[in-house]
Design a protein around this motif. Structure first.
Motif, short mmCIF file in Angstrom:
data_model
loop_
_atom_site.label_atom_id
_atom_site.label_comp_id
_atom_site.label_asym_id
_atom_site.label_seq_id
_atom_site.Cartn_x
_atom_site.Cartn_y
_atom_site.Cartn_z
N ALA A 29 0.85 -1.19 0.00
CA ALA A 29 0.00 0.00 0.00
C ALA A 29 0.88 1.24 0.00
N VAL A 30 0.40 2.28 -0.67
CA VAL A 30 1.13 3.55 -0.74
C VAL A 30 0.14 4.68 -0.53
N TRP A 31 0.41 5.54 0.45
CA TRP A 31 -0.36 6.76 0.66
C TRP A 31 0.50 7.94 0.21
N SER A 32 -0.01 8.78 -0.66
CA SER A 32 0.69 9.99 -1.09
C SER A 32 0.12 11.17 -0.29
N VAL A 33 0.96 11.79 0.52
CA VAL A 33 0.56 12.91 1.37
C VAL A 33 1.49 14.08 1.08
N TRP A 34 0.91 15.14 0.47
CA TRP A 34 1.74 16.23 -0.05
C TRP A 34 2.79 15.62 -0.97
N ASP A 35 4.05 15.94 -0.72
CA ASP A 35 5.11 15.41 -1.56
C ASP A 35 5.85 14.27 -0.87
N TYR A 36 5.15 13.56 0.00
CA TYR A 36 5.71 12.39 0.66
C TYR A 36 4.89 11.15 0.33
N LYS A 37 5.56 10.00 0.41
CA LYS A 37 4.89 8.71 0.28
C LYS A 37 5.00 7.97 1.60
N PHE A 38 3.92 7.32 2.00
CA PHE A 38 3.93 6.44 3.17
C PHE A 38 3.74 5.01 2.68
N ILE A 39 4.63 4.12 3.11
CA ILE A 39 4.57 2.72 2.72
C ILE A 39 4.66 1.84 3.95
N ILE A 40 4.29 0.57 3.79
CA ILE A 40 4.43 -0.43 4.85
C ILE A 40 5.56 -1.36 4.48
N ASP A 41 6.47 -1.58 5.42
CA ASP A 41 7.61 -2.47 5.14
C ASP A 41 7.97 -3.22 6.42
N GLY A 42 7.45 -4.41 6.55
CA GLY A 42 7.79 -5.24 7.70
C GLY A 42 6.92 -4.98 8.91
N ASP A 43 7.25 -5.66 10.01
CA ASP A 43 6.50 -5.48 11.24
C ASP A 43 7.44 -5.50 12.43
N SER A 44 6.87 -5.17 13.58
CA SER A 44 7.65 -5.10 14.81
C SER A 44 6.74 -5.47 15.97
N THR A 45 7.29 -6.13 16.98
CA THR A 45 6.53 -6.53 18.16
C THR A 45 6.91 -5.65 19.34
N VAL A 46 5.89 -5.03 19.95
CA VAL A 46 6.10 -4.17 21.11
C VAL A 46 5.07 -4.57 22.16
N ASN A 47 5.56 -4.92 23.36
CA ASN A 47 4.69 -5.31 24.48
C ASN A 47 3.70 -6.40 24.08
N GLY A 48 4.16 -7.33 23.27
CA GLY A 48 3.33 -8.47 22.89
C GLY A 48 2.40 -8.21 21.72
N ASN A 49 2.34 -6.97 21.22
CA ASN A 49 1.50 -6.64 20.08
C ASN A 49 2.34 -6.50 18.81
N THR A 50 1.79 -6.96 17.70
CA THR A 50 2.49 -6.87 16.42
C THR A 50 1.99 -5.65 15.65
N TYR A 51 2.93 -4.83 15.21
CA TYR A 51 2.62 -3.59 14.49
C TYR A 51 3.23 -3.63 13.09
N ASN A 52 2.52 -3.06 12.13
CA ASN A 52 3.11 -2.82 10.82
C ASN A 52 4.00 -1.59 10.91
N LYS A 53 5.13 -1.64 10.23
CA LYS A 53 6.07 -0.52 10.23
C LYS A 53 5.78 0.39 9.04
N TYR A 54 5.36 1.62 9.31
CA TYR A 54 5.06 2.61 8.29
C TYR A 54 6.28 3.49 8.09
#
Length: 303
Positions: A29-54
């Motif tokens: 997925a790609v979000w274009s916000v102004w002149d920036y792009k936001f993408i998802i690349d991998g995940d990370s676990t914090v306090n037992g919860n899994t998060y997508n890395k933006y």
């Protein structure tokens, strides 16, 4: 009896259709916000919860991900319809969205992008109220949409709303819109394009996010002719005096627009060099027209 059963089945089907959720993507997925792009690349676990890395990329055409910057961690609780996030400079989990809300409900949310406000007590929060709720269809998929009452509309800027599975019309990590401070001064983040699995679901052709845009990057107040990537190299960039254009194309004319869309300079391109010494420090867009009538846009910075 048969008619009664059919009526019950029809009612159950209708309820199921309205109860279906559209979830946030976990990749591609790609979000274009102004002149920036936001993408998802991998995940990370914090306090037992899994998060997508933006990640955030300062690249209008997404040609490289080598300069990506962590923008935040995001997880979705599909049972409660809430989306949670962690600011890249914090370990505090905050609420980004709650798509279970209905008209009249209030909720406290936070931004988590690197531009977002943060203080000694953590990420700054903002309480918003749901003004109305409806459902929209994007590429054949229904999405719940929440319109925000206490948003930047109070300041005469963007009327904020949230779209299930996509985020705010200010971007995926920017609910309850705050001003962000950049080299150009305070700006309002704005989602201009959303792509999923290689398909553009929201762009300048949609009425959902109405802005004059070109190829999923931000150009205000442009003419309706299509723009394309002309593969022109600008150097030096950033610059404070001369801007040189490296290309084999037959160039005709140019316009320079500020980040707000104002034309600050225009002229003919005879020697592929433009003086920008009179421009203030900031980000600009160079609109280029070739002698064949092709148009392109390049971004540059005046330091």
């Amino acid at each position: 009896m048969k008619s009664y059963l059919l009526a019950i089945l029809s009612l159950i089907t209708t309820v199921n259709l309205f109860s279906q959720q559209t979830h946030f993507p976990d990749s591609n997925a790609v979000w274009s916000v102004w002149d920036y792009k936001f993408i998802i690349d991998g995940d990370s676990t914090v306090n037992g919860n899994t998060y997508n890395k933006y990640y955030m990329i300062d690249d209008t055409v997404l040609t490289s991900t080598s300069q990506k910057q962590l923008a935040g961690l995001v997880r979705e609780d599909t049972n409660t319809q809430k989306v949670w996030g962690i600011h890249p400079d914090s370990t505090q989990e905050v609420l980004l969205y709650d798509f279970s809300l209905e008209k009249g409900d209030s909720v406290t949310v936070s931004q988590i992008t690197p531009f977002s406000p943060i203080n000694d007590n953590g990420v700054i929060t903002n309480t918003v109220k749901i003004d109305s709720v409806d459902t929209i269809t994007i590429n054949g998929v229904s999405h719940k949409r929440l319109f925000i009452e206490n948003g930047p509309a109070n300041f005469g800027f963007l009327d904020e709303f949230w779209v299930e599975g996509i985020g705010s019309n200010a971007g995926p990590l920017s609910p309850g819109i705050f001003f962000i401070v950049t080299i150009d001064g305070p700006r309002m983040p704005r989602l201009i394009c959303f792509e999923r699995n290689g398909t553009v679901l929201i762009d300048q052709k949609d009425e959902i996010f109405s802005e004059p845009l070109n190829n999923c990057y931000y150009v205000l107040s442009v003419s309706p002719e299509p723009f394309r990537n002309l593969n022109i190299t600008l150097f030096p960039n950033p610059t404070s005096n001369q801007l040189r254009l490296q290309t084999d194309l037959n160039l005709s004319s140019y316009k320079i627009r500020s980040i707000t869309g104002q034309t600050v300079k225009a002229g003919m391109l005879s020697n592929k060099t433009i003086s920008v010494s009179s421009l203030n420090t900031g980000v600009y867009f160079l609109e280029i027209t070739t002698k064949e009538g092709e148009k392109g846009v390049e971004r540059f910075v005046v330091k």
